[in-house]
Design a protein around this motif. Structure first.
Motif: not given
Length: 100
Positions: A27-30, A52-54, A92-94
């Motif tokens: 499973e993934w979340k974004s 992303s994720g948690d 850009n990954s925050c």
């Protein structure tokens, strides 16, 4: 040398996206949001940030118009289109959001 802190104003917050990877079955979340540098310039920079994720929870409690301090990594991905053209996109990954 003095380090200058850059703060951002949250312009837009997109809805949570989630699913299951077709390749791994995980499973993934974004979640994405747009932040604009707070500077006294004619055309301030706007950034599209991805959580992303948690880390999608980091935006909870943040509202449009809030001033935030961001921690993020920026990278360029290179890829080739079906017709063989080489292309690049920036991501850009925050990983940190602190309200000011």
């Amino acid at each position: 040398m003095d380090e200058k802190k850059i703060y951002y104003k949250v312009i837009e917050i997109m809805p949570l996206e989630s699913g299951t990877s077709q390749t791994t079955g995980k499973e993934w979340k974004s979640r994405e949001f747009v932040a604009e540098e707070i500077k006294d310039v004619r055309y301030p920079n706007q950034l599209l940030m991805r959580l992303s994720g948690d880390d999608v929870k980091l935006i909870d409690g943040v509202n449009i118009g809030d001033t935030v301090d961001l921690g993020f990594n920026s990278r360029v991905r290179s890829y080739q289109t079906r017709d063989g053209k080489n292309m690049h996109s920036q991501e850009n990954s925050c990983w940190k959001i602190t309200k000011k």
